[in-house]
Design a protein around this motif. Structure first.
Motif, PDB file in Angstrom:
ATOM      1  N   PHE A 145       0.706  -1.298   0.148  1.00 41.54           N
ATOM      2  CA  PHE A 145      -0.161  -0.054  -0.063  1.00 41.54           C
ATOM      3  C   PHE A 145       0.890   1.014   0.098  1.00 41.54           C
ATOM      4  CE2 PHE A 145      -3.069  -3.097   1.717  1.00 41.54           C
ATOM      5  CZ  PHE A 145      -3.923  -3.035   1.068  1.00 41.54           C
ATOM      6  N   GLU A 146       2.070   1.216   0.260  1.00 35.73           N
ATOM      7  CA  GLU A 146       3.090   2.301   0.409  1.00 35.73           C
ATOM      8  C   GLU A 146       2.693   3.289   1.099  1.00 35.73           C
ATOM      9  OE1 GLU A 146       3.523   2.960  -3.794  1.00 35.73           O
ATOM     10  OE2 GLU A 146       5.261   1.683  -4.042  1.00 35.73           O
ATOM     11  N   LYS A 147       2.027   3.123   2.322  1.00 36.76           N
ATOM     12  CA  LYS A 147       1.466   4.127   3.325  1.00 36.76           C
ATOM     13  C   LYS A 147       0.928   3.419   4.648  1.00 36.76           C
ATOM     14  CE  LYS A 147      -2.900   5.487   3.230  1.00 36.76           C
ATOM     15  NZ  LYS A 147      -4.035   6.416   2.897  1.00 36.76           N
ATOM     16  N   ASP A 148       0.992   3.975   5.705  1.00 38.32           N
ATOM     17  CA  ASP A 148       0.428   3.424   6.876  1.00 38.32           C
ATOM     18  C   ASP A 148      -0.981   3.248   6.596  1.00 38.32           C
ATOM     19  OD1 ASP A 148       3.049   3.755   8.104  1.00 38.32           O
ATOM     20  OD2 ASP A 148       2.290   6.030   8.942  1.00 38.32           O
ATOM     21  N   VAL A 149      -1.373   1.842   7.200  1.00 37.09           N
ATOM     22  CA  VAL A 149      -2.809   1.562   7.127  1.00 37.09           C
ATOM     23  C   VAL A 149      -3.414   1.278   8.368  1.00 37.09           C
ATOM     24  CG1 VAL A 149      -4.165  -0.727   6.542  1.00 37.09           C
ATOM     25  CG2 VAL A 149      -1.847  -0.016   5.023  1.00 37.09           C
ATOM     26  N   ASN A 150      -4.426   1.975   8.559  1.00 35.95           N
ATOM     27  CA  ASN A 150      -5.019   1.876   9.953  1.00 35.95           C
ATOM     28  C   ASN A 150      -5.875   0.488  10.000  1.00 35.95           C
ATOM     29  OD1 ASN A 150      -6.766   2.010  12.074  1.00 35.95           O
ATOM     30  ND2 ASN A 150      -8.198   3.567  11.209  1.00 35.95           N
ATOM     31  N   LEU A 151      -5.288  -0.273  10.739  1.00 38.30           N
ATOM     32  CA  LEU A 151      -5.965  -1.675  10.902  1.00 38.30           C
ATOM     33  C   LEU A 151      -6.898  -2.061  11.893  1.00 38.30           C
ATOM     34  CD1 LEU A 151      -2.348  -3.580  10.710  1.00 38.30           C
ATOM     35  CD2 LEU A 151      -4.273  -4.163   9.183  1.00 38.30           C
ATOM     36  N   ALA A 152      -7.233  -0.920  12.722  1.00 41.71           N
ATOM     37  CA  ALA A 152      -8.225  -1.225  13.556  1.00 41.71           C
ATOM     38  C   ALA A 152      -9.772  -1.512  13.147  1.00 41.71           C
ATOM     39  CB  ALA A 152      -8.415   0.219  14.400  1.00 41.71           C
ATOM     40  N   PRO A 153     -10.264  -1.042  12.018  1.00 39.04           N
ATOM     41  CA  PRO A 153     -11.519  -1.748  11.352  1.00 39.04           C
ATOM     42  C   PRO A 153     -11.258  -2.848  11.015  1.00 39.04           C
ATOM     43  CG  PRO A 153     -10.930   0.589  10.652  1.00 39.04           C
ATOM     44  CD  PRO A 153      -9.599   0.190  11.491  1.00 39.04           C
ATOM     45  N   PHE A 154     -10.229  -3.313  10.264  1.00 36.56           N
ATOM     46  CA  PHE A 154     -10.047  -4.560   9.830  1.00 36.56           C
ATOM     47  C   PHE A 154     -10.499  -5.648  11.038  1.00 36.56           C
ATOM     48  CE2 PHE A 154      -7.712  -8.518   9.167  1.00 36.56           C
ATOM     49  CZ  PHE A 154      -8.217  -8.877   7.997  1.00 36.56           C
ATOM     50  N   ASN A 155      -9.305  -5.245  11.989  1.00 31.96           N
ATOM     51  CA  ASN A 155      -9.090  -6.096  13.289  1.00 31.96           C
ATOM     52  C   ASN A 155     -10.652  -6.237  13.938  1.00 31.96           C
ATOM     53  OD1 ASN A 155      -6.550  -6.676  12.560  1.00 31.96           O
ATOM     54  ND2 ASN A 155      -5.890  -5.131  14.086  1.00 31.96           N
ATOM     55  N   GLY A 156     -11.059  -5.109  14.021  1.00 27.55           N
ATOM     56  CA  GLY A 156     -12.386  -5.057  14.957  1.00 27.55           C
ATOM     57  C   GLY A 156     -13.501  -5.839  14.098  1.00 27.55           C
ATOM     58  N   THR A 157     -13.535  -5.908  12.658  1.00 24.62           N
ATOM     59  CA  THR A 157     -14.470  -6.711  11.966  1.00 24.62           C
ATOM     60  C   THR A 157     -14.361  -8.377  12.456  1.00 24.62           C
ATOM     61  OG1 THR A 157     -14.374  -5.260   9.893  1.00 24.62           O
ATOM     62  CG2 THR A 157     -15.021  -7.460   9.575  1.00 24.62           C
ATOM     63  N   TYR A 158     -13.238  -8.787  12.624  1.00 23.99           N
ATOM     64  CA  TYR A 158     -12.939 -10.271  13.129  1.00 23.99           C
ATOM     65  C   TYR A 158     -12.977 -10.403  14.537  1.00 23.99           C
ATOM     66  CZ  TYR A 158     -12.606 -10.812   7.978  1.00 23.99           C
ATOM     67  OH  TYR A 158     -12.782 -10.871   6.823  1.00 23.99           O
ATOM     68  N   THR A 159     -12.616  -9.381  15.270  1.00 22.62           N
ATOM     69  CA  THR A 159     -13.177  -9.608  16.844  1.00 22.62           C
ATOM     70  C   THR A 159     -14.491  -9.106  17.208  1.00 22.62           C
ATOM     71  OG1 THR A 159     -12.145  -7.401  17.113  1.00 22.62           O
ATOM     72  CG2 THR A 159     -10.738  -9.398  17.335  1.00 22.62           C
ATOM     73  N   GLY A 160     -15.146  -8.634  16.084  1.00 20.97           N
ATOM     74  CA  GLY A 160     -16.420  -8.173  16.633  1.00 20.97           C
ATOM     75  C   GLY A 160     -17.530  -8.921  15.863  1.00 20.97           C
ATOM     76  N   ILE A 161     -18.136  -8.339  14.758  1.00 17.08           N
ATOM     77  CA  ILE A 161     -19.170  -8.977  14.094  1.00 17.08           C
ATOM     78  C   ILE A 161     -19.032 -10.536  13.346  1.00 17.08           C
ATOM     79  CG2 ILE A 161     -18.867  -7.903  11.698  1.00 17.08           C
ATOM     80  CD1 ILE A 161     -22.218  -7.754  11.485  1.00 17.08           C
ATOM     81  N   PHE A 162     -17.660 -10.566  12.870  1.00 15.77           N
ATOM     82  CA  PHE A 162     -17.537 -11.903  12.493  1.00 15.77           C
ATOM     83  C   PHE A 162     -16.845 -12.772  13.419  1.00 15.77           C
ATOM     84  CE2 PHE A 162     -16.962  -9.847   7.899  1.00 15.77           C
ATOM     85  CZ  PHE A 162     -18.453  -9.816   7.917  1.00 15.77           C
ATOM     86  N   ASP A 163     -16.490 -12.440  14.785  1.00 13.60           N
ATOM     87  CA  ASP A 163     -15.895 -13.236  15.737  1.00 13.60           C
ATOM     88  C   ASP A 163     -16.220 -14.609  16.064  1.00 13.60           C
ATOM     89  OD1 ASP A 163     -13.849 -13.687  17.998  1.00 13.60           O
ATOM     90  OD2 ASP A 163     -15.896 -13.707  19.089  1.00 13.60           O
ATOM     91  N   HIS A 164     -17.749 -14.748  15.947  1.00 16.28           N
ATOM     92  CA  HIS A 164     -18.269 -15.887  16.029  1.00 16.28           C
ATOM     93  C   HIS A 164     -18.048 -17.235  14.831  1.00 16.28           C
ATOM     94  CE1 HIS A 164     -21.199 -18.834  17.763  1.00 16.28           C
ATOM     95  NE2 HIS A 164     -21.877 -18.913  16.631  1.00 16.28           N
ATOM     96  N   LEU A 165     -17.536 -16.615  13.770  1.00 13.65           N
ATOM     97  CA  LEU A 165     -17.303 -17.354  12.762  1.00 13.65           C
ATOM     98  C   LEU A 165     -15.950 -18.172  12.851  1.00 13.65           C
ATOM     99  CD1 LEU A 165     -17.988 -15.334   9.495  1.00 13.65           C
ATOM    100  CD2 LEU A 165     -19.417 -17.220  10.458  1.00 13.65           C
ATOM    101  N   GLY A 166     -15.237 -17.653  13.721  1.00 10.68           N
ATOM    102  CA  GLY A 166     -13.785 -18.083  13.873  1.00 10.68           C
ATOM    103  C   GLY A 166     -13.046 -18.436  12.756  1.00 10.68           C
ATOM    104  N   ILE A 167     -13.165 -17.392  11.922  1.00 11.00           N
ATOM    105  CA  ILE A 167     -12.539 -17.726  10.590  1.00 11.00           C
ATOM    106  C   ILE A 167     -10.910 -17.086  10.450  1.00 11.00           C
ATOM    107  CG2 ILE A 167     -13.174 -15.747   9.347  1.00 11.00           C
ATOM    108  CD1 ILE A 167     -13.153 -19.341   7.574  1.00 11.00           C
ATOM    109  N   LEU A 168     -10.823 -16.051  11.441  1.00 10.90           N
ATOM    110  CA  LEU A 168      -9.456 -15.429  11.271  1.00 10.90           C
ATOM    111  C   LEU A 168      -9.210 -15.128  12.945  1.00 10.90           C
ATOM    112  CD1 LEU A 168      -7.106 -14.226   9.659  1.00 10.90           C
ATOM    113  CD2 LEU A 168      -8.340 -11.824  10.116  1.00 10.90           C
ATOM    114  N   ASN A 169      -8.014 -15.691  13.231  1.00 12.62           N
ATOM    115  CA  ASN A 169      -7.297 -15.692  14.512  1.00 12.62           C
ATOM    116  C   ASN A 169      -6.352 -14.362  14.442  1.00 12.62           C
ATOM    117  OD1 ASN A 169      -6.775 -16.351  17.358  1.00 12.62           O
ATOM    118  ND2 ASN A 169      -4.727 -17.241  16.583  1.00 12.62           N
ATOM    119  N   ILE A 170      -6.391 -13.345  15.256  1.00 14.81           N
ATOM    120  CA  ILE A 170      -5.993 -12.400  15.439  1.00 14.81           C
ATOM    121  C   ILE A 170      -5.290 -12.274  16.964  1.00 14.81           C
ATOM    122  CG2 ILE A 170      -5.600  -9.917  15.336  1.00 14.81           C
ATOM    123  CD1 ILE A 170      -8.045  -9.991  13.632  1.00 14.81           C
TER     124      ILE A 170
END
Length: 283
Positions: A145-170
C-alpha cells in the motif's frame, strides 16, 4: 483492474457494526434520496458534519454486496441488490452464521470487495500458507500500500461482527486463517460465492484480455479456479476446495469434469436461483 476504488479510509476508522448495518438495510427505502444527516435521523446511526457512521455503513453494505449507492448533491440513492433483498427478508438482523460467512466472503472479493480485507484474506494469507507473523504482516502491508494502514477497522471486523465465525485468529503473534468446516446447510452459499468470485474475476479483465486468455463466463479450468481464489475466504486447501466442488456437482449446481486435465467447472444453475435457495437448507 480494481473496482474497490473508495480506498483504504472509506470506513473513517469505524468497524462494521451489526446494529448500524441492520438499521440501514431495513430502512433502506426510507433512506434513499436523503443526506447522511437525514439518514441518521431515520436510522438512529450517529453522524456528524465531517464524520460519523452513516457513510461508512453505506460503504460496508455495498462492499458486502447488499446494496448499490450513488451520491447526487450529497444525497444518497440507495438500492437493494438481489442478494440484499434476500438478506433483508431472511435475516435482517445478521444473526445466522450463514449470513455472516456470506458478508465475510463478499467483503473479501478481489475487485468489488474492500481492498484491505481482500488483500489480507485472498492475497497475503494464502502467500504465507494461512499464517503470518506480525513483523512480516506489517512489512507486506507497507510494501503493497506504500502508506500507513489503519488496521483497527479490519481487526475489529474479525473480533467483532465476524468473531463467532472463528475464521481469522488475530493475536500478538500475527494472523492465522482457520479452515471453515464444510457445512451442508451452507450448500447454496458455497455455490453463490463460487459464482460471485468467478464473476468478480472476469470483470477484472477487458474484453480483449478475455478473448486473449480464453476466459468464459460459463466454464473454467482448475488453473483459472486458482486465480479466482474461491477457496481463500474459507481458509480451504486445494483438497478441501475440490471436495466442496464434488458436493456442488452432486447437487446439480455445477458440472465438474474430472476427465479433463486440468479439470473443468461449468455453471449449471443461475445466480438468481442460488440467491433464492440461499437459506433453504438451514434447519
Amino acid at each position: 483492474m480494481k473496482n474497490n476504488a473508495k480506498g483504504l479510509d472509506f470506513h473513517q476508522t469505524f468497524k462494521p457494526e451489526r446494529s448500524c448495518l441492520t438499521s440501514l438495510l431495513v430502512d433502506l427505502a426510507a433512506c434513499t434520496g436523503k443526506t447522511a444527516e437525514e439518514i441518521s435521523k431515520v436510522t438512529g446511526i450517529p453522524t456528524g458534519s465531517s464524520s460519523g457512521k452513516v457513510v461508512p455503513t453505506i460503504s460496508y453494505l455495498e462492499y458486502m454486496g447488499l446494496i448499490t449507492q450513488q451520491i447526487d448533491n450529497k444525497k444518497f440513492q440507495l438500492t437493494y441488490t438481489l442478494l440484499g433483498k434476500c438478506v433483508s427478508i431472511e435475516d435482517p438482523g445478521f444473526m445466522e452464521d450463514l449470513t455472516l460467512m456470506l458478508l465475510h466472503c463478499m467483503m473479501t472479493r478481489k475487485n468489488k470487495g474492500a481492498e484491505l480485507w481482500s488483500f489480507i484474506i485472498c492475497n497475503l494469507l494464502p502467500k504465507y500458507h494461512g499464517s503470518i507473523n506480525k513483523e512480516n504482516f506489517n512489512k507486506e502491508l507497507e510494501m503493497y500500500f506504500e502508506k500507513d494502514v489503519n488496521l483497527a477497522p479490519f481487526n475489529g471486523t474479525y473480533t467483532g461482527i465476524f468473531d463467532h465465525l472463528g475464521i481469522l485468529n488475530i493475536s500478538g503473534n500475527g494472523y492465522t486463517i482457520q479452515s471453515h468446516p464444510f457445512n451442508p446447510e451452507f450448500l447454496y452459499l458455497y455455490g453463490l460465492i463460487l459464482y460471485e468470485y468467478w464473476n468478480d474475476w472476469i470483470n477484472g479483465y477487458t474484453d480483449d484480455e478475455k478473448t486473449h486468455r480464453i476466459i468464459s463466463e460459463n466454464e473454467i479450468t482448475a488453473d483459472q479456479l486458482e486465480e479466482i481464489g474461491f477457496r481463500f475466504p474459507f481458509g480451504w486447501s486445494d483438497l478441501d476446495e475440490y471436495k466442496a466442488l464434488e458436493v456442488l456437482h452432486d447437487k446439480g449446481i455445477i458440472s465438474l469434469n474430472r476427465q479433463m486435465s486440468p479439470f473443468t467447472v461449468r455453471k449449471i444453475i443461475s445466480k438468481e436461483e442460488l440467491v433464492d435457495l440461499l437459506y433453504s437448507e438451514l434447519c
